[in-house]
Design an enzyme around this catalytic site. Structure first.
Site, short mmCIF file in Angstrom:
data_model
loop_
_atom_site.label_atom_id
_atom_site.label_comp_id
_atom_site.label_asym_id
_atom_site.label_seq_id
_atom_site.Cartn_x
_atom_site.Cartn_y
_atom_site.Cartn_z
N GLY A 207 0.83 -1.20 0.00
CA GLY A 207 0.00 0.00 0.00
C GLY A 207 0.86 1.24 0.00
O GLY A 207 2.01 1.23 0.43
N LYS B 42 3.96 0.25 8.52
CA LYS B 42 3.80 1.55 7.88
C LYS B 42 5.04 2.38 8.16
O LYS B 42 5.37 2.65 9.31
CB LYS B 42 2.54 2.24 8.38
CG LYS B 42 2.31 3.62 7.76
CD LYS B 42 0.89 4.10 7.96
CE LYS B 42 -0.07 3.37 7.08
NZ LYS B 42 -1.42 3.96 7.10
N ASP C 236 -10.61 11.00 9.28
CA ASP C 236 -10.59 10.62 7.86
C ASP C 236 -11.42 9.35 7.64
O ASP C 236 -10.96 8.40 7.01
CB ASP C 236 -9.15 10.41 7.39
CG ASP C 236 -9.05 10.46 5.86
OD1 ASP C 236 -10.00 10.92 5.22
OD2 ASP C 236 -8.02 10.03 5.32
#
Length: 645
Positions: free
Chosen positions: A18, A40, A141
């Site tokens: 991703g 991440k 978000d």
């Protein structure tokens, strides 16, 4: 060969799965716990900004305290010191739960979300938000792309609390770190650059519910800027007017969540969830909780009097300018004012100057908006670019997933039986190669579980119990009962056979019963056999026993035959044991030698002392010699199959 990249001496960094505006997500492996994780990593070019680094670390540590089944867990955080362009930079990273599934965006685009599913998914999101808000974390978000539905049907909200530091490069509005959020799900206060709270997430969740129920977001436009303006100053049409089959009872629930003033929204996620459940059960919102909706005509354009501002006050462009909070609806229109009033030349010139300034600002705003629109169009074109589904046949599942991820496709897996493809390899895909699909499309891999019917290996005969169990489990069988059986050749505890039998074809997953060796042999009947016959019988593979022979005088059986054995017939002996047999032999009969009687003619014959009529040669001593061997017979008794009668 490239060396493995390991973080904190524990996490192996794998392939890229991703990519966001400020961070990359890699598939990783936790070497300590032996599980897949998502790692991440902040991009090197962003890591040079101390503000971004600080927010990344702060938010990661805060979110690590969230523990809810509907929230993707954060396991660990840390920093990697890497050399970039000759200098060392600390790259923060976050180790998260690896989730395999499809996002709500993908499911909605595929048309797989019904009204009932939409309600269930939004209720799951609200449960996650209720927990995070209680912990003081605001997501900021919420959107379909940040919500995953696993292959088991569980809902997971991703990027909790990290949206402040990580932005979606294609559709997220961020300028000078003031406005953060995705345009189509942006709350009015986010668009105005104001502080946010839990009710900001409820507005975004209302946008999510609107899209899942109708198939489209509440606001659309040519650019993120135009969409954000609509969030600030316009009202979305009722969901039932967009999708006529939708029950109107949901309109009030959605409209309240989309209230422009956060005070008019639900007080918390629990209240939102309760209203949604009531609507599903046919209970409308109480009148006192209804939110007034302005007419659907476009809102009047906002006029901001910049001349009234202090000269020293700077003009901020870090957020969208708000629609005037106080519209002067009762102010007398300019065309109804008294025209006879003297004109102030100074004010007229000032107004003309500000008109020029505003015109320049509008031109600049249009230019910026055009740039946003161009970038958005480029991103949309890249996102909607067609990708050819590759052939994945005979690849491992990990290799196939990596290949699909590199192409921007979403891998899914499904187990199938196949007689020709080895277990763990891909048989085919859906859609099949070389179909062309849009990026982000889910591709299902059919992963072989091996043949449906398997052969029980004959090579297991004589194997140990542990080896047998492990082999059968690896083939996909389950172990049933375990019994024992005498066998002359197979060691104790090893496999004699199975049920179903060795070599038979059995359906995968079937239960297999085991028959193990006792290590013993049943001793056969040897009575009345000769030594050679007994030796041949015991040496047969059926018994595999040794023989020890001894002889003894015995008159009741034929000499040379066995009249005694140890162990007895029917009992057991260890494998390769010895059976002692006793073979009969005829007794030796000693013939008495007669003693000659001297004859003297001159002597008178002696008178017999016997009774007349008795045999003169008969005596008690002689009678015992007539039946030789009787004493031997009496010694064995009846215990050996013979009678004393």
């Amino acid at each position: 060969m490239t060396a493995e990249r390991i973080l904190n001496g524990r996490y192996i960094v794998g392939e890229l799965i991703g990519r966001g505006g400020m961070a990359d997500v890699h598939l990783g492996v936790d070497q300590v716990l032996g599980r897949k994780v998502a790692i991440k990593l902040l991009r090197p070019e962003m890591a040079r900004d101390p503000m971004v680094q600080a927010r990344f670390r702060r938010e990661a540590k805060a979110v690590a305290g969230l523990n809810h089944p509907n929230i993707v867990s954060v396991y660990d955080t840390g920093e990697e010191n890497r050399e970039i362009n000759g200098s060392f930079v600390d790259l923060p990273f976050i180790v998260m739960e690896y989730v395999s599934g499809r996002t709500l965006r993908d499911l909605n685009r595929a048309g797989e979300i019904t009204v009932d599913l939409a309600i269930e998914y939004v209720l799951g999101v609200l449960e996650a938000l209720q927990h995070s808000h209680a912990m003081g974390i605001v997501h900021r978000d919420i959107k379909p792309a940040n919500i995953m539905v696993t292959s088991q049907g569980m809902l997971k909200v991703m990027d909790f609390g990290i949206a402040r530091a990580l932005a979606d490069a294609s559709s997220t509005m961020t300028q000078t770190q003031t406005v953060v959020g995705t345009a189509q799900y942006l709350s009015p206060e986010q668009a105005r650059g104001e502080t946010v709270d839990a009710r900001t997430d409820l507005y975004s969740t209302g946008c999510l519910l609107y899209e899942l129920l109708t198939g489209r977001p509440p606001f659309t436009g040519d650019s993120p800027v135009s969409v954000a303006y609509q969030h600030v100053g316009e009202h979305a049409p009722a969901p039932s007017s967009v999708k006529t089959t939708l029950p109107p009872i949901y309109d009030d629930v959605v409209i309240k969540a989309l209230a422009k003033d956060r005070e008019d929204r639900y007080v918390d996620a629990h209240a939102f969830a309760e209203a949604l459940r009531n609507a599903r059960n046919g209970i409308p919102l109480p009148p006192e909780e209804l939110t007034a909706v302005l007419p659907q005509e476009p809102a009047p354009a906002t006029v901001i009097d910049y001349a009234a501002a202090e000269p020293e006050q700077p003009f901020h462009t870090g957020y969208l300018e708000p629609v005037a909070a106080e519209q002067h609806w009762n102010e007398q229109p300019m065309w109804e004012q008294d025209r006879s009033e003297p004109v102030d030349d100074y004010r007229a010139k000032s107004k003309k100057a500000w008109t020029v300034v505003l015109s320049i600002i509008m031109v600049l705003a249009l230019a910026v908006g055009g740039l946003f629109f161009y970038n958005w169009m480029q991103a949309e074109a890249a996102r909607n670019a067609l990708v050819t589904v590759p052939s994945l046949t005979n690849m491992t599942q990990v290799e196939a997933e990596s290949k699909l991820t590199e192409l921007g496709l979403v891998p899914k897996s499904e187990d199938v039986f196949d007689d020709n493809v080895k277990s763990g390899l891909v048989v085919s895909t859906n859609p099949t190669a070389p179909a062309q699909v849009v990026k982000g499309t889910a591709v299902t891999m059919m992963v072989s579980q091996g043949p449906e019917s398997l052969k029980i290996p004959t090579s297991l005969a004589g194997a140990t119990e542990v080896t047998t169990r492990e082999t059968l489990k690896e083939l996909g069988f389950t172990i049933g009962s375990v019994t024992r059986k005498n066998d002359p050749a197979i060691p104790a505890g090893s496999l004699v056979g199975t049920e179903p039998s060795l070599g038979s074809q059995v359906k995968s997953g079937s239960k297999i019963d085991l028959v193990l060796s006792t290590g013993l042999v049943e001793v056969p009947q040897l009575f009345n056999l000769t030594e050679d016959e007994a030796r041949a019988l015991l040496s047969d593979p059926k018994y595999g026993l040794k023989i020890f022979v001894q002889t003894e005088e015995f008159t009741r059986v034929e000499p040379g035959t066995i009249f005694r054995q140890d162990p007895d017939s029917g009992s057991t002996s260890p494998q390769g044991g010895t059976v002692t047999v006793t073979v009969a032999k005829a007794p030796v009969v000693e013939t008495p030698v007669p003693t000659p009687t001297p004859t003297d003619e001159s002597d008178e014959p002696e008178e017999s002392s016997k009774t007349p009529g008795e045999d003169p040669d008969s005596s008690d001593e002689d009678s015992e010699d007539i039946l030789p061997g009787v004493g031997d017979l009496n010694r064995f008794g009846s215990g050996h199959g013979f009678s004393n009668d």
